[in-house]
Design an enzyme around this catalytic site. Structure first.
Site, PDB file in Angstrom:
ATOM      1  N   ARG A 223       0.848  -1.184   0.000  1.00  0.00           N
ATOM      2  CA  ARG A 223       0.000   0.000   0.000  1.00  0.00           C
ATOM      3  C   ARG A 223       0.885   1.236   0.000  1.00  0.00           C
ATOM      4  NH1 ARG A 223      -3.562  -2.929  -1.439  1.00  0.00           N
ATOM      5  NH2 ARG A 223      -5.510  -3.366  -0.345  1.00  0.00           N
ATOM      6  N   HIS A 271      -0.852  -0.247  -9.698  1.00  0.00           N
ATOM      7  CA  HIS A 271      -1.532  -1.171  -8.772  1.00  0.00           C
ATOM      8  C   HIS A 271      -2.027  -2.418  -9.514  1.00  0.00           C
ATOM      9  CE1 HIS A 271      -3.628  -1.198  -4.610  1.00  0.00           C
ATOM     10  NE2 HIS A 271      -3.491  -2.436  -5.052  1.00  0.00           N
TER      11      HIS A 271
HETATM   12  C1  GLV Z   1      -5.356  -5.224  -3.802  1.00  0.00           C
HETATM   13  O1  GLV Z   1      -4.620  -4.334  -3.549  1.00  0.00           O
HETATM   14  C2  GLV Z   1      -5.940  -6.110  -2.823  1.00  0.00           C
HETATM   15  O2  GLV Z   1      -5.910  -5.803  -1.629  1.00  0.00           O
HETATM   16  O3  GLV Z   1      -6.463  -7.153  -3.222  1.00  0.00           O
END
Ligand code: GLV
Length: 308
Positions: A223, A271
């Protein structure tokens, strides 16, 4: 008994159909068409819509769409409501691939060769053996543990750090804040796969980066809020950090004005380190629904106190 499916997917129906195909007769409702709220016992959501939890008097499971659950305000969830996150082999394999790809890119200096190519330079660089490359993984849960094992399997000198001791075959493990300096002090590459919690937010700051050997590299696939971005840029500019690969940012999508976009030592991906796919995810969710209806213990429940 009915399932309420809440998703940002452009067309959520295939997800509902896939669930109903595994559990014949399952009553799947798609947000916002919730029907009679008292019939809903499972809510499938990344982040439940405002106020919805108060409208579902018989909710027995909040099944999140992700591996991480930091988007939830845990303290505001109804007391005693089980919350499950997603853990499955496809998701783990995706993360292991991302970690191996990004570590190997640095290990085999593909980033440097790409720069050389841009300058039409044909020059062999000194070659390092995997056994001489020290890789450290922070976070030894499903994704971090599997990544550390895969790195060790490729021959890297691999270590891992977690909140609590977690022995892993072939991986030297460290635990707790007290062992963080010893874990960091000789790493060539630090891979961050920690969950975001009150304890880990801003953990990767100037102080932590200064504990790494000069020129070490960072890969963050957990994160964005674990990293103090201004400290990261300052450490790169000072040469304390050699390079960084970031799959996550404090604010996503990364704002156009962010200096991370253009920093020569930063590689960004949007991401995508591992993706929730229908094929990988539906069987596990269906299994949890089956267990709930059969009165069996649920899988992958979060620990509210730990925050993940
Ligand atoms: C993505 O970041 C998740 O938490 O699956």
């Amino acid at each position: 008994m009915a399932i309420l499916l809440h998703t940002a997917a452009a067309d959520p129906r295939p997800w509902g159909d896939a669930l109903a195909a595994v559990i014949p007769g399952l009553d799947v409702r798609i947000w916002p068409d919730i029907g009679r709220p008292e019939e809903i016992d499972v809510l499938l959501s990344w982040l439940p819509p405002e106020g919805i939890l108060k409208q579902l008097p018989n909710l027995k499971l909040l099944q999140c769409w992700g591996a991480g659950i930091d988007q939830l305000a845990i303290a505001d969830l109804p007391a005693g409501l089980p919350v499950a996150r997603i853990v499955n082999a496809d998701q783990t394999a995706g993360m292991v691939q991302y970690v191996l790809a990004t570590v190997l890119r640095y290990h085999r200096q593909l980033d440097v060769y790409a720069c050389q190519q841009a300058e039409r330079t044909w020059k062999r660089l000194p070659h390092a053996d995997a056994r001489d490359r020290k890789i450290g993984v922070m976070g030894l849960g499903e994704l971090g543990g599997a990544s550390a094992k895969a790195l060790a399997g490729l021959g890297f000198e691999t270590s891992g750090w977690a909140r609590r001791p977690k022995p892993l075959p072939g991986v030297a493990t460290y635990a707790g804040p007290g062992q963080l300096p010893a874990f960091l002090k000789s790493l060539d590459i630090l891979v961050c796969l920690l969950p975001l919690t009150r304890e880990t937010e801003n953990l990767i700051d100037a102080r932590l980066l200064a504990l790494l050997p000069k020129g070490a590299k960072l890969i963050n696939a957990s994160r964005g809020k674990l990293v103090v971005e201004a400290d990261l840029v300052a450490a790169l500019d000072a040469g304390q950090l050699g390079a960084a690969t970031l799959d996550v940012a404090r604010e996503e999508p990364l704002p156009e004005a962010s200096p991370l976009w253009v920093h020569p030592a930063i590689t960004l991906t949007p991401h995508v380190s591992t993706i929730v796919t229908q094929r990988g995810t539906i069987p596990g969710i269906a299994e949890n629904i089956r267990r709930l209806h059969a009165g069996e213990p649920l899988l992958h429940l979060i620990d509210r106190k730990a925050g993940y």
